[in-house]
Design an enzyme around this catalytic site. Structure first.
Site, PDB file in Angstrom:
ATOM      1  N   ASN A  31       0.830  -1.203   0.000  1.00 43.23           N
ATOM      2  CA  ASN A  31       0.000   0.000   0.000  1.00 43.23           C
ATOM      3  C   ASN A  31       0.872   1.264   0.000  1.00 43.23           C
ATOM      4  O   ASN A  31       0.954   1.994   0.979  1.00 43.23           O
ATOM      5  CB  ASN A  31      -0.953  -0.024   1.196  1.00 43.23           C
ATOM      6  N   TYR A  42       1.452   8.511   5.295  1.00 43.88           N
ATOM      7  CA  TYR A  42       1.913   8.492   6.685  1.00 43.88           C
ATOM      8  C   TYR A  42       3.260   9.187   6.826  1.00 43.88           C
ATOM      9  O   TYR A  42       3.479   9.949   7.767  1.00 43.88           O
ATOM     10  CB  TYR A  42       1.995   7.056   7.213  1.00 43.88           C
TER      11      TYR A  42
END
Length: 190
Positions: free
Chosen positions: A153, A160
């Site tokens: 991902n 993030y």
């Protein structure tokens, strides 16, 4: 676009949360391994909305513009709980953050993540935060906000990192392990 509201989930949102959990499971390459507890809707209610909840949840809700016919719709969620580190003290762990594909790229996932982080700021706000779960990590006095992401991902990993997270796999070499099913029963002597 209509207004996006990030708010604490209510018990009545469990059907929408379950719908999104199933959508998330369908997006994982190993979705065949996603086995739901048969009465998952019952478990979601009992475990998240009882007197001592095992988890907390935020939902991203699209509020229609004035004059639009459709009502509010839930398009994302963040499910989190509190953990404790012997090195760092209080932590919050974000188990899932999911936004429906057609609503991605609009900052909704970032808003959910930032709302979870907001609650860990002040230890003195603990009682208020328990009454108002929309304030999460900072208001609970947490020193860390933890989450995990599957290596495929890349979009989430990039998000993030852009928000300031450290990749502990790279920095500290941590590996995640899980005891489940028969291994857990054997471990527990049953």
């Amino acid at each position: 676009m209509a207004f996006v509201q990030i708010r604490a989930a209510k018990e009545g949102d469990c059907g929408d949360i379950l719908r999104l959990i199933r959508l998330l499971a369908g997006h994982t390459p190993r979705s065949s391994l996603c086995v739901f507890i048969p009465p998952i809707s019952v478990a979601l209610r009992a475990d998240g909305f009882g007197e001592n909840p095992f988890y907390h949840c935020l939902v991203a809700e699209i509020l229609p513009a004035p004059g639009e016919r459709q009502g509010p719709s839930i398009v994302g969620y963040g499910l989190y709980y509190f953990i404790y580190s012997t090195w760092k003290g209080r932590n919050v762990y974000l188990e899932d953050v999911y936004v429906m594909p057609e609503y991605r790229g609009q900052g909704i996932g970032s808003k959910i993540i930032k709302k979870v982080a907001e609650v860990s700021r002040e230890r003195g706000a603990t009682i208020q935060a328990l009454k108002r779960p929309e304030y999460v990590a900072l208001d609970q006095g947490c020193s860390q906000f933890r989450l995990a992401v599957l290596e495929w991902n890349k979009r989430a990993i990039d998000l993030y990192k852009a928000l300031g997270a450290q990749d502990l796999t790279q920095v500290e070499g941590w590996h995640a392990f899980c005891f489940e099913g028969e291994a857990m029963r054997k471990l527990g002597g049953k």
